[in-house]
Structure formats: structure tokens, C-alpha cells
Design a protein around this motif. Structure first.
Motif: not given
Length: 587
Positions: A210-214, A250-257, A328-329, A262-263
């Protein structure tokens, strides 16, 4: 309710057939196949034809637009409820969301478009209507699947509402992005794109916290409003950035976002940093620094593939180390950030130095076009310490390119001055005389556009497709090279802000004239037609169609010498149109 709004309401009603999937089971595709068959072979007149027909359908005498939409929905229905057993199927809630996203989203966009002439608000209306419809469709399918009459069940219940919310946001945004790239009339292609994305999302993201959806919904609202207010991205670029952000969450998590955000933040801010000075040097981003779809894909495409690959291997079905996709990301975004900084900040200086030793280096050859993927050679040059755009901006390198950009900046300044004098109006011309403009501002506008009309190029097609969305009834197939049309474009600061599409023949057919709303009343439409007249031999006839209610366009065409030769009652969804004709004189 006008004809276009009634038609889209009919398409939305057809899309609601997808809600019956739990009740029909393996027969889910049959209603859509029946609609497609009737539209393609049976209905050629009467109230149903009048309701669903587009202008091209009226010319063909068949409802091919409705038939293609119904066939696309039937294909997705086969994936969701195949007649025979299959290893993997699309979840029924995802199928319903995919179909109603397009049908209801188009209805919402049309309702706003009939009242407001702002493309961003039209796209936002599509996204909001599609999101609400997709979310409700998934919940309704789950409810129907739990009834005694259900022929097919679902593996989730109402407890998956947060996941449904994320899936609905993805469907709405991918639908809006695909729609902006193609055309509102390409309902079949948009439906396929949304369905394919939901198939992947359903397989790789079965549950979302739910936190990721928010966070995902907050990102969509923030990035959309920020890019609109600052002009840091085009409409397609903004949608692509938001979709990439949701995928990373959704696929990775908040850290990826956070890394991706930042980019995007660094890229947007540095692009606007001392923009006028970079324009004078010839190293500024085109379109006044607004990032387009090509920029987003070129800079973050590898990162998108990496996060999707990470989600795929995390399921345990592939014997690959997930850390490879993490590297790679991060590595692709680090490279893209370094390239952006070197271009947007390094391009302001004429004395590049090696990062390793601090020594000055000689000027490098001119850099390739901006917005494209970098070659291994350019990447090696960047990592060796040469700031790419600094090298290309050194004195004595490509002076003609820099001079061209300086002239473009001067025209940009002139456009800003001209916009402050918009009260000048064209007056009716006398026989044999060019149109006269009242007021100093109008004379500035006439002088302004004279030097920025040129022939269209293949690389102008994406910008032209974006401008075509300002037409009430876009026809993207006319822009295809095989159609045989020719283009004149009007530019401002290097960006295409208007175009005239015409087809040679006897008579010559002027198919589309579009000028971006921010650049209207500057004489650009008149200048585009003047370029066409200058191209043709004296005595050649030019014809065009104009809506009967479009008095402003009729006034322009009258000044250009066009006369009405026919009335066409069904030329447009909103009513009649006029066929106008002009003959090129020898003046």
C-alpha cells in the motif's frame, strides 16, 4: 452532445462488455467478435452507423474503426479466457481494465477537449477517466466472479485493492502515452499496448504494498504538475517519465525510484541552466529545453529494461543473479547523468580538462546529435575525462552551426517581442496586393515567420504527430511516407510549432494546417501557405476542406484567395464542411 462525444460514448459502452468476462468464461471473446462482424460486414446505414462512424468510415461505408477495436478486445479475451487450457493467461481483472481504459478514457478526453483547447488537460482527462474506470472494472470483475452465476473465477479478492490501484494507474498512463504517440482514433493499437503491458505487470508484479501504491500515485501527480508548470518535458516525455517512475517503484522498489528521480531532476534542472548562453554557443537542447520521448528513452531505456529484468529473475524462474540488473540500472543512469552534466554544464566552457590529471586537451570533433544513444567511442571519450560538449564548443569548431543557433535565438527574442503586440490584426487585401497588417506588432510577426518556414524532414515526424493532436479529427495515416504527402514546417527556436501537409496532384490538396496554440496569430499559417504557393507553377489549383463553423480559418483562407466551391454535409463529426479552391497567380 455533439457527434464525436456520442460516438466515444458508444465505444465506451462496447468496452463495458469486458465486465461480463466472469459470467461468460471461455466465451468472453464472442460478444466482441459479434460486434466486429456486424461492424465490418452488416451495418452500413441507419442510427448505429451514424453513431459509430468516423469520417473515414463514412467514406468506406463500413464501421472499420469499431471493428478493429472489437477485434483487439477479442484477442485480449482469448488471452484471458482461452478456449483450451493454457500455461499462462491474463488475469480477468487485468483484461477488463485493459479494454475499459481505452473506451472510457477516450470519452473523458473528448468531453474535456470539446471545452478546452489545452493538450495537457486533455491528456490528464484521459488518464483520470481511464484510471477510475480501470480500478472499478477490476473490482466489478472480482465481485461478479464470486456470484453463483460465474463461469470463471479469479485468484484474488477485494484484499488486492491496492494492487488493483497500481495496475489501474499503469494501464491509464500507458494508454495515455500510446494515444499521444499514435492518434485518439487508433483504439485498436492503444488497446493492444495496454493489454500487453497489463500482461507483463500481472505476471511480474502480482502484489504491491500500500505504501508503494501511495508513492506511485503521488509521483504521478507531482511529476505531471511539475513538468507542466516548468516546461521541462513535452507531453510524451512527461508521460514516459511517469511510466518509468511507476515501473521502478512497482518492479524494483522505492530505492530504485529514488535513483531514477535523482537523474530526472538533475537532467531537467541542468537543461534549463543558463539556457540562452548555451543556445548562443549552439549546444542547447532543442524545443527550448523540453525533454521529449526520444530523450527519455535514450537516457533511461536501459534502466527500464534492467528493472523489468530484475523483477523477472526475482520470481526464481531464471538462474540469473539479480545483482547484475541492479548494476545495469545504476550504471546506465550514472552514465546518462554524466553525459547530461557534460553537455549542459561542460558546454558552457571552452577549456576542457582531463578529470584524471587536470590537463587541458585539444578540441574534439563535433558531437553527434543530442537526444540519441551514445556510441561506445563517445562513452570512452567521456570517461577518459573530456567533457563532450565542451570540446565541441571550442573556438573554431563548427562556426556555421553556432552562427545558425545565434540567428535562431534572435528570432526567438523577436517572437517574444511579437507576442507582446498581439493586438495587430490582418486587414482584407485588395486585388493583386499582399495582405496588409495593422499595427507594429503585426509587421514584426510577418517579418518574424518569413525566415523560419522550411521543408519538412524525416526527423520532424514526431513533432508533427504531436501537433496533429490539436486537430478535431487527426488522421495519422496521412503522415506516413507511403501516403505521398509533403510538408512545410514553421519553427521557433529550432522546434517545429506548425506545419502544412499537402499532396501533389491536379488539383493540389492541402490536407492539414496546424499551428501550436502558443504560436498562433503570428502569421505562421499564412506563411506556410505562401511557401506552398511559391513552390507551385502559376495556374495550379489548390483545394482544401474547412469546417463550416470554423470562421477564423475561413477568414484566413479568404485572404489567401480561396473561394467556396461546394458544401459537404458530412465532412466532419461536428457537422458540415466547405470545399475551398484557389488558383496560384503569377505574382
Amino acid at each position: 452532445m455533439n457527434r464525436r462525444l456520442r460516438r466515444d460514448a458508444g465505444f465506451a459502452a462496447v468496452s463495458l462488455l469486458a465486465l461480463s468476462a466472469p459470467l461468460l468464461g471461455r466465451a468472453t471473446a464472442l460478444p466482441f467478435l459479434a460486434v466486429a462482424g456486424a461492424a465490418a460486414f452488416l451495418v452500413d446505414d441507419g442510427p448505429l452507423f451514424a453513431l459509430f462512424a468516423r469520417p473515414r468510415d463514412r467514406q468506406a461505408g463500413r464501421l472499420y474503426g469499431l471493428a478493429s477495436f472489437a477485434l483487439a478486445a477479442a484477442v485480449l479475451a482469448f488471452l484471458a479466457a482461452p478456449p483450451v487450457a493454457a500455461t499462462y493467461t491474463m488475469p480477468l481483472p487485468a483484461f477488463a481494465a485493459s479494454v475499459v481504459t481505452v473506451g472510457v478514457g477516450n470519452l473523458g478526453a473528448t468531453a474535456v477537449r470539446d471545452r478546452l483547447d489545452e493538450q495537457f488537460l486533455v491528456v490528464a482527462a484521459f488518464a483520470v477517466a481511464a484510471f477510475v474506470a480501470a480500478l472499478l472494472a477490476q473490482l466489478i470483475v472480482v465481485a461478479l466472479a464470486s456470484t453463483p452465476f460465474a463461469m470463471a473465477g479469479v485468484d484474488v479478492g477485494f484484499g488486492a485493492a491496492t494492487t488493483f490501484t497500481f495496475h489501474a494507474a499503469m494501464a491509464a498512463l500507458i494508454g495515455a502515452l500510446t494515444r499521444s504517440m499514435l492518434s485518439p482514433g487508433d483504439t485498436a493499437a492503444v488497446t493492444f499496448a495496454v493489454g500487453a503491458s497489463m500482461l507483463v505487470v500481472g505476471a511480474l508484479v502480482p502484489a504491491v504494498h500500500v505504501l508503494d501504491v501511495a508513492l506511485a500515485l503521488g509521483v504521478a501527480l507531482f511529476l505531471g504538475g511539475f513538468t507542466y508548470a516548468t516546461g521541462t518535458a513535452s507531453g510524451e516525455g512527461m508521460l514516459a517519465g511517469v511510466v518509468f517512475s511507476l515501473v521502478s517503484i512497482g518492479f524494483g522498489g522505492p530505492g530504485w525510484f529514488v535513483i531514477l528521480l535523482t537523474f530526472f531532476g538533475i537532467g531537467s534542472l541542468t537543461t534549463k541552466f543558463r539556457y540562452e548562453e548555451k543556445a548562443e554557443r549552439g549546444v542547447a537542447e532543442e524545443n527550448e529545453g523540453a525533454r521529449g520521448l526520444g530523450n527519455v528513452l535514450g537516457n533511461a531505456g536501459i534502466a527500464l529494461a534492467a528493472v523489468v529484468g530484475f523483477a523477472a529473475v526475482s520470481t526464481g524462474e531464471f538462474p540469473i543473479d539479480p545483482n547484475l540488473f541492479r548494476l545495469a540500472f545504476a550504471g546506465s543512469l550514472a552514465t546518462a547523468t554524466g553525459d547530461t552534466l557534460s553537455s549542459e554544464i561542460g558546454g558552457l566552457f571552452d577549456t576542457p580538462r582531463l578529470v584524471t590529471t587536470g590537463e587541458r586537451v585539444p578540441p574534439a570533433p563535433t558531437a553527434p546529435s543530442r537526444g540519441r544513444a551514445n556510441s561506445p567511442a563517445s562513452s570512452a571519450l567521456r570517461w577518459s575525462g573530456c567533457w563532450r560538449s565542451s570540446c565541441s564548443a571550442s573556438p573554431g569548431v563548427d562556426d556555421r552551426r553556432r552562427a545558425s543557433h545565434r540567428r535562431r535565438v534572435r528570432r526567438h527574442d523577436g517572437r517574444q517581442r511579437a507576442r507582446r503586440h498581439r493586438r495587430g490584426r490582418p486587414t482584407r487585401k485588395r486585388d493583386g496586393e499582399p495582405a496588409r497588417h495593422a499595427g507594429r506588432g503585426a509587421r514584426e510577426r510577418h517579418a518574424l515567420v518569413r525566415g523560419v518556414i522550411r521543408e519538412g524532414r524525416p526527423q520532424d515526424r514526431p513533432a508533427v504527430r504531436g501537433l496533429q493532436q490539436y486537430l478535431p479529427e487527426p488522421a495519422p495515416e496521412l503522415l506516413a511516407p507511403v501516403a505521398g504527402g509533403s510538408l512545410f514546417v514553421s519553427t521557433a527556436s529550432g522546434a517545429v510549432v506548425g506545419y502544412l501537409l499537402w499532396f501533389p496532384g491536379e488539383p493540389v490538396y492541402a490536407a492539414e494546417l496546424v499551428v501550436h496554440p502558443d504560436y498562433r496569430r503570428q502569421g505562421r499559417g499564412r506563411a506556410l501557405f505562401q511557401a506552398l504557393f511559391d513552390r507551385l507553377d502559376p495556374g495550379r489549383a489548390v483545394v482544401l476542406r474547412v469546417a463550416a463553423e470554423n470562421e477564423a480559418a475561413q477568414g484566413l483562407y479568404h485572404e489567401l484567395g480561396f473561394e467556396r466551391v461546394a458544401v459537404e454535409p458530412d465532412a466532419y463529426d461536428d457537422g458540415a464542411g466547405y470545399l475551398l479552391r484557389a488558383v496560384v497567380d503569377d505574382g
